[in-house]
Design a protein around this motif. Structure first.
Motif, PDB file in Angstrom:
ATOM      1  N   ASP A  10      76.329  59.991  67.992  1.00 36.12           N
ATOM      2  CA  ASP A  10      76.301  61.454  68.072  1.00 36.12           C
ATOM      3  C   ASP A  10      74.974  61.895  68.689  1.00 36.12           C
ATOM      4  OD1 ASP A  10      76.383  64.195  67.699  1.00 36.12           O
ATOM      5  OD2 ASP A  10      77.257  64.068  65.689  1.00 36.12           O
ATOM      6  N   ASP A  11      74.915  61.904  69.999  1.00 39.04           N
ATOM      7  CA  ASP A  11      73.663  62.236  70.677  1.00 39.04           C
ATOM      8  C   ASP A  11      73.281  63.702  70.509  1.00 39.04           C
ATOM      9  OD1 ASP A  11      73.353  59.632  71.499  1.00 39.04           O
ATOM     10  OD2 ASP A  11      74.289  59.957  73.460  1.00 39.04           O
ATOM     11  N   ASP A  12      74.264  64.570  70.313  1.00 35.70           N
ATOM     12  CA  ASP A  12      73.941  65.982  70.084  1.00 35.70           C
ATOM     13  C   ASP A  12      73.165  66.155  68.783  1.00 35.70           C
ATOM     14  OD1 ASP A  12      75.176  66.784  72.427  1.00 35.70           O
ATOM     15  OD2 ASP A  12      77.079  67.279  71.454  1.00 35.70           O
ATOM     16  N   LEU A  13      73.587  65.459  67.740  1.00 36.80           N
ATOM     17  CA  LEU A  13      72.878  65.519  66.465  1.00 36.80           C
ATOM     18  C   LEU A  13      71.480  64.931  66.604  1.00 36.80           C
ATOM     19  CD1 LEU A  13      72.782  66.094  63.431  1.00 36.80           C
ATOM     20  CD2 LEU A  13      73.939  63.898  63.052  1.00 36.80           C
ATOM     21  N   LEU A  14      71.371  63.829  67.323  1.00 34.95           N
ATOM     22  CA  LEU A  14      70.055  63.216  67.529  1.00 34.95           C
ATOM     23  C   LEU A  14      69.121  64.171  68.247  1.00 34.95           C
ATOM     24  CD1 LEU A  14      68.269  60.659  67.350  1.00 34.95           C
ATOM     25  CD2 LEU A  14      69.219  59.976  69.563  1.00 34.95           C
ATOM     26  N   ARG A  15      69.608  64.821  69.305  1.00 32.29           N
ATOM     27  CA  ARG A  15      68.762  65.765  70.043  1.00 32.29           C
ATOM     28  C   ARG A  15      68.369  66.953  69.172  1.00 32.29           C
ATOM     29  NH1 ARG A  15      71.995  64.090  74.572  1.00 32.29           N
ATOM     30  NH2 ARG A  15      73.618  65.584  74.003  1.00 32.29           N
ATOM     31  N   ALA A  16      69.284  67.410  68.317  1.00 31.34           N
ATOM     32  CA  ALA A  16      68.974  68.558  67.456  1.00 31.34           C
ATOM     33  C   ALA A  16      67.832  68.237  66.503  1.00 31.34           C
ATOM     34  CB  ALA A  16      70.225  68.968  66.676  1.00 31.34           C
ATOM     35  N   VAL A  17      67.879  67.063  65.872  1.00 33.04           N
ATOM     36  CA  VAL A  17      66.820  66.693  64.933  1.00 33.04           C
ATOM     37  C   VAL A  17      65.505  66.453  65.670  1.00 33.04           C
ATOM     38  CG1 VAL A  17      66.084  65.035  63.187  1.00 33.04           C
ATOM     39  CG2 VAL A  17      68.488  65.723  63.323  1.00 33.04           C
ATOM     40  N   ALA A  18      65.566  65.812  66.821  1.00 35.75           N
ATOM     41  CA  ALA A  18      64.348  65.574  67.598  1.00 35.75           C
ATOM     42  C   ALA A  18      63.689  66.891  67.989  1.00 35.75           C
ATOM     43  CB  ALA A  18      64.666  64.744  68.841  1.00 35.75           C
ATOM     44  N   ALA A  19      64.489  67.875  68.375  1.00 36.47           N
ATOM     45  CA  ALA A  19      63.934  69.177  68.753  1.00 36.47           C
ATOM     46  C   ALA A  19      63.300  69.876  67.549  1.00 36.47           C
ATOM     47  CB  ALA A  19      65.033  70.056  69.360  1.00 36.47           C
ATOM     48  N   GLN A  20      63.909  69.747  66.371  1.00 37.79           N
ATOM     49  CA  GLN A  20      63.330  70.338  65.168  1.00 37.79           C
ATOM     50  C   GLN A  20      61.989  69.694  64.836  1.00 37.79           C
ATOM     51  OE1 GLN A  20      66.354  70.014  62.047  1.00 37.79           O
ATOM     52  NE2 GLN A  20      67.909  70.530  63.564  1.00 37.79           N
ATOM     53  N   PHE A  21      61.923  68.382  64.964  1.00 45.73           N
ATOM     54  CA  PHE A  21      60.674  67.680  64.664  1.00 45.73           C
ATOM     55  C   PHE A  21      59.592  68.052  65.678  1.00 45.73           C
ATOM     56  CE2 PHE A  21      58.403  63.401  64.078  1.00 45.73           C
ATOM     57  CZ  PHE A  21      57.794  63.811  62.912  1.00 45.73           C
ATOM     58  N   ASP A  22      59.972  68.155  66.945  1.00 50.97           N
ATOM     59  CA  ASP A  22      59.004  68.532  67.973  1.00 50.97           C
ATOM     60  C   ASP A  22      58.403  69.906  67.672  1.00 50.97           C
ATOM     61  OD1 ASP A  22      59.370  66.177  69.324  1.00 50.97           O
ATOM     62  OD2 ASP A  22      60.663  67.016  70.886  1.00 50.97           O
ATOM     63  N   ARG A  23      59.238  70.857  67.304  1.00 50.28           N
ATOM     64  CA  ARG A  23      58.727  72.197  67.005  1.00 50.28           C
ATOM     65  C   ARG A  23      57.847  72.174  65.749  1.00 50.28           C
ATOM     66  NH1 ARG A  23      59.986  77.591  68.316  1.00 50.28           N
ATOM     67  NH2 ARG A  23      59.396  79.061  66.672  1.00 50.28           N
ATOM     68  N   THR A  24      58.227  71.344  64.796  1.00 52.27           N
ATOM     69  CA  THR A  24      57.437  71.222  63.578  1.00 52.27           C
ATOM     70  C   THR A  24      56.064  70.641  63.883  1.00 52.27           C
ATOM     71  OG1 THR A  24      59.454  70.921  62.271  1.00 52.27           O
ATOM     72  CG2 THR A  24      57.382  70.183  61.275  1.00 52.27           C
ATOM     73  N   LEU A  25      56.022  69.628  64.732  1.00 51.68           N
ATOM     74  CA  LEU A  25      54.743  69.042  65.114  1.00 51.68           C
ATOM     75  C   LEU A  25      53.879  70.053  65.860  1.00 51.68           C
ATOM     76  CD1 LEU A  25      56.004  65.554  66.335  1.00 51.68           C
ATOM     77  CD2 LEU A  25      54.655  66.011  64.279  1.00 51.68           C
ATOM     78  N   ALA A  26      54.498  70.893  66.660  1.00 54.91           N
ATOM     79  CA  ALA A  26      53.747  71.834  67.491  1.00 54.91           C
ATOM     80  C   ALA A  26      53.248  73.046  66.715  1.00 54.91           C
ATOM     81  CB  ALA A  26      54.625  72.307  68.659  1.00 54.91           C
ATOM     82  N   ARG A  27      53.892  73.373  65.582  1.00 56.71           N
ATOM     83  CA  ARG A  27      53.591  74.641  64.928  1.00 56.71           C
ATOM     84  C   ARG A  27      53.370  74.563  63.415  1.00 56.71           C
ATOM     85  NH1 ARG A  27      55.711  79.407  67.789  1.00 56.71           N
ATOM     86  NH2 ARG A  27      56.051  78.831  69.961  1.00 56.71           N
TER      87      ARG A  27
END
Length: 630
Positions: free
Chosen positions: A275-292
């Protein structure tokens, strides 16, 4: 139906074994930390922390709950105390795989026997519910932690199976998992646990046993989350990760450990199901968390009240929560994303948390620890007696034990398995992710045997030497990591000296036995400035040296009066990293607001900073990471 997996039965000693991904993780039989910074901590973990934690759990009756608590009305500890026994057992399993020891084997067998004796005939395992005078099973999905505890039992069993082979503990775990699938499957209860953990554990059990139904149950739990099925709560549904479906979220929020454990489970489900869509969703959440929403140390969670992430850029230094468990969970998530994507950015996340949260947590003797990690201690820390338990689970000094002692066994299981996070195999060779003295003997993707010896004084020194000790006549690659701070790094090979840009540096060739690669990373001190949207530290700077965050620590000076000169670069010196500083406390006034205060006055003098992971080890002191400027 069985789960297709490359490693369902092998005794490899790997915490995470994905069926697919950019990188193959190495196990304890393939990589060993042999010296230096982390070897010291692994030794203390084995000789001191594990027996210390076991003694406290025995003393408080948490272990005894498993032998007598099921039938006795006098159960001891919080509703989730079973999970602390399971986490410690997992740490013991990894340690036995790292360094076999008959006494440790006996302890594992003893605790396993106690756990097995507590299991009900239908597979249910838990001492806080269902017994005499106790609430009914699954009567409190919000706070009961039953599935959370079950998840940690499953992870302990997986660790044992991957280091010693299938045994009685794995049989117990399969019974627990079968019960969970029967109780919470498609036609069963539609609930989720208030504390995620069962999701990631079920996937690892599926990978270990090959049983597809465990993966399917994990996927069900992931998809059910975010439907607001848990009762309304004063912290909001986000506290439990139950506010919006995980695919629709944009950032990690709520209770930090809960959010990170859930994200780990979602990544595991995504990887195993494609499920690459789910993987991308979690990765994007983590990226935003790291940035902010992440502290300079890599710590996560800025609110004490609910142990939660704050809003974007809400990162107060003196109220940083940054729970130790959140640091461990963030490493778990970053590692999973690294294996799935091969993106080296996640290496930097793991490194930052290791040196500035994990290394900070445990005392030198391994017998006390921080629950939370402040970045600014305004009043001197206290010394906690060796036999005193700290009530609650907020900030404060390193303590021998806490009423909620999830953090020490969490660090213990990470340290025991840490070698597995240092290197992987990709499509062409071996990648080094964390720098430590290590011996690596493994097989490449095509089955060829290779061996490396890594030697370094990192992080004090930036020189990393890699010697090829086993190879053949065919080309393969060694990939080294140049962190973002290491501009100006240099690589030395048999072909000469080369600039090493930030990112992955690949050396691909026909190696000879004895050939060396040397990477020189500049670990000179540097000032770091905060994003101006972090209101709490505007007008301040921090100091980093290599991957290590530094701090001012004092038992004498008022660090609130500290001012540093940002125009004079920090430099290595006697006693630590030196900054040009002075102490200037404004005059007291009856009202703390008014016209601009007078400029700082007084002589400047060099002030020695120490690594943040070393603070509060020499007695009571104050401390601050972010330093106000003149």
């Amino acid at each position: 139906m069985t789960l297709t997996s490359p490693d369902t039965t092998a005794v490899g000693g790997r915490p995470v074994v994905p069926a697919r991904g950019a990188l193959r993780p190495l196990g304890l039989h393939e990589v060993r930390i042999t010296g230096g910074f982390w070897a010291v901590r692994q030794g203390v973990n084995a000789s001191s922390t594990l027996p210390h934690a076991r003694a406290w759990q025995d003393r408080l009756g948490w272990t005894g709950n498993l032998t007598s608590g099921v039938s006795s009305p006098d159960r001891l500890g919080r509703e989730f105390s079973d999970s602390e026994v399971y986490k410690l057992l997992e740490a013991m399993a990894w340690e036995a795989g790292r360094s076999p020891d008959p006494a440790l084997e006996a302890a594992i067998a003893e605790v396993t026997g106690a756990i097995a004796s507590a299991q009900a005939p239908d597979g249910y395992l838990g001492t806080a519910f269902g017994g005499p005078g106790r609430p009914a099973r699954y009567s409190d999905m919000t706070w009961g932690h039953e599935l959370y505890c079950a998840g940690h039992l499953l992870q302990a069993a997986v660790a044992r199976a991957r280091t010693a082979g299938p045994d009685r503990l794995l049989e117990v775990a399969r019974g627990v998992a079968d019960h969970v699938c029967a109780e919470f499957g498609p036609d069963g209860r539609q609930d989720v646990c208030g504390h995620p953990e069962i999701e990631v554990a079920l996937v690892e059990l599926a990978r270990t046993t090959g049983e597809r139904r465990y993966l399917d149950q994990a996927a069900l739990f992931v998809e059910r989350r975010g439907r607001r099925s848990l009762p309304r709560h004063r912290f909001g549904w986000s506290y439990f990760g139950d506010d919006v479906p995980i695919r629709e979220a944009t950032v990690l929020r709520g209770h930090a450990v809960r959010a990170l454990y859930l994200a780990c489970g979602a990544v595991d489900v995504a990887v195993e199901t494609g499920d690459d869509d789910l993987l991308r969703a979690v990765a994007a959440q983590f990226d935003r968390t790291l940035a902010r929403r992440t502290y300079l140390t890599g710590g996560m969670g800025s609110r004490h009240t609910d142990e939660a992430f704050g809003e974007d850029f809400q990162l107060p230094a003196d109220r940083a929560y940054s729970e130790t468990c959140a640091g461990v969970a963030a490493i778990m998530l970053a590692w999973r994303l690294l294996l799935a994507t091969g993106d080296g950015r996640y290496d930097d996340v793991v490194e930052r948390i290791l040196y500035n949260v994990v290394a900070t947590a445990v005392a030198d003797d391994g017998r006390s620890f921080f629950y939370a990690h402040t970045l600014h201690q305004r009043t001197p820390t206290a010394v906690v007696p060796a036999d005193e338990e700290q009530l609650g689970f907020g900030g404060g000094p390193r303590a021998p034990w806490f009423e909620v002692s999830c953090c020490l066994p969490n660090v213990a299981r990470l340290l025991a398995s840490l070698a597995c996070y240092t290197a992987t195999v990709d499509g062409t060779g071996v990648r080094l992710h964390q720098y430590a003295d290590a011996d690596i003997d493994t097989r490449l993707a095509d089955g060829r045997e290779v061996g490396l010896r890594v030697r370094t004084a990192y992080p004090d020194d930036g020189v990393v030497t890699v010697r090829v000790v086993k190879t053949d006549d065919e080309p393969w690659s060694v990939t080294l990591r140049v962190p973002p701070w290491a501009t100006g790094a240099v690589l030395h090979t048999s072909y000469g000296r080369h600039p090493a840009p930030v990112g992955d540096v690949v050396v691909h060739r026909r190696f000879r036995p004895g050939e060396e690669i040397r990477l020189e990373l500049p670990v000179t001190p540097r000032f770091t400035h905060p994003d101006p949207r972090v209101d709490a530290v505007r007008g301040c700077v921090a100091v980093e040296r290599g991957p290590v965050v530094y701090c001012a620590e004092s038992a004498e000076h008022d660090l609130d009066a500290l001012r540093v000169d940002p125009t004079t670069p920090p430099a290595d010196g006697p006693g630590g990293v030196l900054v040009d500083a002075r102490f200037h406390a404004p005059a007291d006034a009856p009202w703390p607001y008014g016209p601009p205060p007078p400029a700082a006055a007084g002589p400047r003098a060099p002030l020695a900073l120490v690594p943040h992971h070393r603070w509060a080890r020499g007695g009571p002191s104050t401390m601050r990471v972010w330093l106000p400027t003149d």
